[in-house]
Design a protein around this motif. Structure first.
Motif, PDB file in Angstrom:
ATOM      1  N   PRO A 173       0.826  -1.202   0.000  1.00  0.00           N
ATOM      2  CA  PRO A 173       0.000   0.000   0.000  1.00  0.00           C
ATOM      3  C   PRO A 173       0.867   1.262   0.000  1.00  0.00           C
ATOM      4  CG  PRO A 173      -0.802  -1.580   1.611  1.00  0.00           C
ATOM      5  CD  PRO A 173       0.520  -2.094   1.132  1.00  0.00           C
ATOM      6  N   ILE A 174       0.367   2.286  -0.679  1.00  0.00           N
ATOM      7  CA  ILE A 174       1.114   3.535  -0.814  1.00  0.00           C
ATOM      8  C   ILE A 174       0.479   4.616   0.064  1.00  0.00           C
ATOM      9  CG2 ILE A 174       1.877   5.349  -2.397  1.00  0.00           C
ATOM     10  CD1 ILE A 174       1.575   3.289  -4.657  1.00  0.00           C
ATOM     11  N   PRO A 175       1.207   5.138   1.076  1.00  0.00           N
ATOM     12  CA  PRO A 175       0.681   6.270   1.840  1.00  0.00           C
ATOM     13  C   PRO A 175       0.975   7.587   1.118  1.00  0.00           C
ATOM     14  CG  PRO A 175       2.743   5.507   2.808  1.00  0.00           C
ATOM     15  CD  PRO A 175       2.477   4.631   1.611  1.00  0.00           C
ATOM     16  N   VAL A 176      -0.066   8.343   0.821  1.00  0.00           N
ATOM     17  CA  VAL A 176       0.084   9.660   0.218  1.00  0.00           C
ATOM     18  C   VAL A 176      -0.151  10.687   1.314  1.00  0.00           C
ATOM     19  CG1 VAL A 176      -0.735  11.257  -1.541  1.00  0.00           C
ATOM     20  CG2 VAL A 176      -0.712   8.793  -2.002  1.00  0.00           C
ATOM     21  N   LEU A 177       0.836  11.529   1.564  1.00  0.00           N
ATOM     22  CA  LEU A 177       0.782  12.488   2.658  1.00  0.00           C
ATOM     23  C   LEU A 177       0.668  13.897   2.087  1.00  0.00           C
ATOM     24  CD1 LEU A 177       3.694  10.939   4.756  1.00  0.00           C
ATOM     25  CD2 LEU A 177       1.264  10.321   4.783  1.00  0.00           C
ATOM     26  N   VAL A 178      -0.408  14.577   2.448  1.00  0.00           N
ATOM     27  CA  VAL A 178      -0.655  15.928   1.954  1.00  0.00           C
ATOM     28  C   VAL A 178      -0.231  16.931   3.019  1.00  0.00           C
ATOM     29  CG1 VAL A 178      -2.379  17.533   1.070  1.00  0.00           C
ATOM     30  CG2 VAL A 178      -2.588  15.081   0.578  1.00  0.00           C
ATOM     31  N   THR A 179       0.702  17.802   2.671  1.00  0.00           N
ATOM     32  CA  THR A 179       1.161  18.847   3.592  1.00  0.00           C
ATOM     33  C   THR A 179       1.029  20.203   2.921  1.00  0.00           C
ATOM     34  OG1 THR A 179       3.470  18.767   2.864  1.00  0.00           O
ATOM     35  CG2 THR A 179       2.821  17.239   4.617  1.00  0.00           C
ATOM     36  N   ALA A 180       1.182  21.263   3.706  1.00  0.00           N
ATOM     37  CA  ALA A 180       1.001  22.614   3.178  1.00  0.00           C
ATOM     38  C   ALA A 180       2.018  22.951   2.095  1.00  0.00           C
ATOM     39  CB  ALA A 180       1.082  23.630   4.316  1.00  0.00           C
ATOM     40  N   ASP A 181       3.261  22.500   2.277  1.00  0.00           N
ATOM     41  CA  ASP A 181       4.310  22.849   1.324  1.00  0.00           C
ATOM     42  C   ASP A 181       4.838  21.660   0.519  1.00  0.00           C
ATOM     43  OD1 ASP A 181       5.624  21.490   3.296  1.00  0.00           O
ATOM     44  OD2 ASP A 181       6.969  23.122   3.861  1.00  0.00           O
ATOM     45  N   GLY A 182       4.207  20.504   0.655  1.00  0.00           N
ATOM     46  CA  GLY A 182       4.660  19.337  -0.081  1.00  0.00           C
ATOM     47  C   GLY A 182       5.935  18.730   0.454  1.00  0.00           C
ATOM     48  N   ARG A 183       6.260  19.026   1.708  1.00  0.00           N
ATOM     49  CA  ARG A 183       7.469  18.492   2.331  1.00  0.00           C
ATOM     50  C   ARG A 183       7.115  17.778   3.626  1.00  0.00           C
ATOM     51  NH1 ARG A 183      11.613  23.696   1.869  1.00  0.00           N
ATOM     52  NH2 ARG A 183      11.520  23.904  -0.411  1.00  0.00           N
ATOM     53  N   LEU A 184       8.011  16.887   4.065  1.00  0.00           N
ATOM     54  CA  LEU A 184       7.797  16.158   5.311  1.00  0.00           C
ATOM     55  C   LEU A 184       9.142  15.708   5.868  1.00  0.00           C
ATOM     56  CD1 LEU A 184       5.507  14.903   7.143  1.00  0.00           C
ATOM     57  CD2 LEU A 184       5.945  12.769   5.913  1.00  0.00           C
ATOM     58  N   ASP A 185       9.289  15.777   7.172  1.00  0.00           N
ATOM     59  CA  ASP A 185      10.468  15.262   7.855  1.00  0.00           C
ATOM     60  C   ASP A 185      10.377  13.734   7.843  1.00  0.00           C
ATOM     61  OD1 ASP A 185      12.314  14.288   9.697  1.00  0.00           O
ATOM     62  OD2 ASP A 185      12.143  16.035  10.993  1.00  0.00           O
ATOM     63  N   HIS A 186      11.230  13.089   7.065  1.00  0.00           N
ATOM     64  CA  HIS A 186      11.116  11.641   6.891  1.00  0.00           C
ATOM     65  C   HIS A 186      11.484  10.872   8.148  1.00  0.00           C
ATOM     66  CE1 HIS A 186      10.012  11.144   2.618  1.00  0.00           C
ATOM     67  NE2 HIS A 186      10.531  12.361   2.513  1.00  0.00           N
TER      68      HIS A 186
END
Length: 530
Positions: free
Chosen positions: A463-476
């Motif tokens: 399964p693929i988690p798609v994460l929506v953030t305000a700037d398209g970035r995330l602390d991995h």
């Protein structure tokens, strides 16, 4: 007032000397010169005028009038105007892609199309264009354009046309056509009658119920997708309850300015809109301080958004009312949350219990359709007198979802020991071994920077988690700390809000998103009941 005929609803309310004032975030597209404040008699006049316009454009009793335009509440006014003529309004979201819109219009074969979409003009016999400065063909007041768009009319061509006397239809005749959200493909065109919609759904909502009912001193705010069936049912009930003020938002971004001036006491909005309001609710401009009741339908709400909105209210005991249902059935279950309950809540999947005296639910084995024990996953069947009358152009598909008096929702769920419903997934989106919705809940709860999590289940891979953030970035590093306690997942994809394909109600078009990411829309589910 109990809703009767939707074509004369506003006339009936005006005759009762309704004191309700309607405030808009922007002028109606069908009346841009009339400002943003209306009385109920003024709305009644506008509906009657619009009926005259539609009649002059060629709409007659029994014919379909399609509407596709920018989102605003005048969708519902145009629907009432068409119904007043004896025609059947078909409301299509302006968010529909051109190819989807073309197919739906071919199924509808409308006599008249009201639109601000130039491409749509080739799919109706007669077109009433809302585009400003749009040229028209022969310019005659009662000109009937042909299928190639010739003789297209604009509003100035039909203004001043007199409406005939209201047409009264049988309660079981088609009343309105709305389309489903279309998260899994081309939307279905759902036909409701006066019996299924106004008499069964709206009449239930028109009752003055303590705490959750609309009061005469309420300021009622609504931020919805007005092409969809929920707001038409809402219209049939809320105006009869005569709140002090109704505030209509056509865009989520107008909340700060409009609701800052007209502080609502009750709010109904799309789940995606509540998600986008979280930052506003936590700011110094918070316009939700006076809210006593929030209403949400369409989709399950993930807990962080519910908490944020309840905490924004400065009332002692604000309440959240969650409804779950479908365009085809209206509400099937409901539940309530207080601040205290929302703090304990870790999942959006519990949808409450069936509406007493209105709906019944069964959970069955998808292969045998035999009832499964409480606590066992299965397919949800619903029984309600508000079930729609059919699908335009797809009656076989509608019939396939019927099992005698039971309607196949296409959702997988568990019936709890106490009779509640715990949603797992849409059957077409399901992944063997776990609930995508549950994983989404956990991620959104543990990573506040994630505005929305969508777990996709491609066939033959993780399964693929798609994460929506305000700037398209995330602390991995933060992501992997959360993922360590979850079922096996593929690498996350991080996107901005506007990079995710959505329906007119803000729902994620999961199969389209899956196709963009992996090249096809093959899932583990069958999709037989979508």
């Amino acid at each position: 007032m109990k809703p009767r005929d939707m074509g004369t609803l506003f006339d009936e309310c005006a005759a009762r000397r309704s004191h309700t004032t309607v405030v808009l975030d922007r002028p109606f597209d069908i009346a841009p010169e009339r400002g943003t404040t209306f009385t109920v008699p003024q709305l009644a006049d506008l509906v009657e005028e619009a009926a005259g316009w539609l009649h002059a454009a060629g709409a007659r009793e029994g014919e379909r009038v399609a509407v596709v335009k920018r989102n605003h509440y005048d969708y519902d006014l145009l629907a009432c105007a068409a119904i007043r003529l004896g025609a059947v309004p078909a409301l299509l979201s302006g968010h529909l892609a051109d190819d989807a819109l073309e197919l739906l219009l071919k199924r509808l074969e409308p006599a008249v199309l009201v639109t601000d979409r130039p491409m749509a003009a080739h799919h109706a016999r007669r077109v009433l264009s809302l585009s400003h400065g749009d040229g028209h063909g022969d310019g005659h007041r009662n000109g009937y354009g042909d299928r190639d768009g010739g003789g297209r009319l604009v509003l100035d061509d039909v203004r001043g046309s007199r409406a005939p006397s209201p047409w009264l239809r049988h309660d079981d005749d088609p009343l309105v056509i709305n389309h489903t959200s279309g998260t899994t493909g081309l939307p279905k065109l759902v036909v409701h009658t006066t019996s299924t919609l106004a008499s069964r759904l709206a009449r239930f909502e028109s009752t003055r119920v303590p705490v959750i009912g609309t009061r005469r001193d309420d300021v009622v705010a609504n931020a919805s997708s007005y092409a969809h069936g929920r707001t038409f049912c809402w219209t049939a009930s809320v105006f009869g309850l005569e709140p002090r003020k109704i505030v209509i938002l056509s865009e989520p971004g107008s909340a700060r300015n409009v609701l800052g001036v007209h502080r609502p006491t009750t709010v109904e909005a799309l789940p995606s809109t509540y998600v986008r309001w979280q930052q506003l609710a936590a700011s110094s401009h918070n316009p939700f301080r006076s809210v006593r009741l929030y209403v949400s339908s369409y989709d399950a709400m993930h807990p962080p958004a519910v908490r944020a909105m309840l905490n924004a209210s400065k009332r002692k005991h604000p309440l959240w009312m969650q409804g779950w249902g479908q365009t085809e059935t209206g509400p099937l279950t409901f539940r309530f949350l207080t601040r205290k309950a929302a703090r304990r809540e870790t999942t959006a999947r519990f949808l409450g219990r069936p509406v007493p005296g209105r709906t019944r639910l069964r959970v069955v084995d998808p292969a045998t359709f035999e009832d499964v024990p409480r606590g066992t996953p299965g397919l949800v069947l619903a029984r309600t007198k508000a079930r729609c009358a059919g699908y335009v152009g797809e009656q076989d598909r509608w019939q396939a979802k019927n099992s005698g008096p039971w309607w196949n929702t296409g959702d997988l769920a568990v019936r709890t020991r106490t009779g509640g419903v715990r949603l797992l997934d849409r059957e077409v989106d399901a992944v063997p071994g776990f609930s995508c919705l549950e994983v989404e809940d956990v991620v959104e709860d543990r990573l506040p920077e994630v505005l929305e999590c969508v777990v996709l289940g491609p066939a033959g891979r993780l399964p693929i988690p798609v994460l929506v953030t305000a700037d398209g970035r995330l602390d991995h590093e933060r992501w992997w700390a959360v993922a360590a306690g979850l079922p096996d997942l593929g690498l996350p994809r991080v996107l901005k809000w506007d990079e995710v394909p959505r329906t007119g109600t803000g729902k994620v078009r999961r199969l389209e998103l899956l196709t963009r990411l992996v090249g096809n829309a093959e899932t583990h589910g069958t999709g037989r009941w979508t």
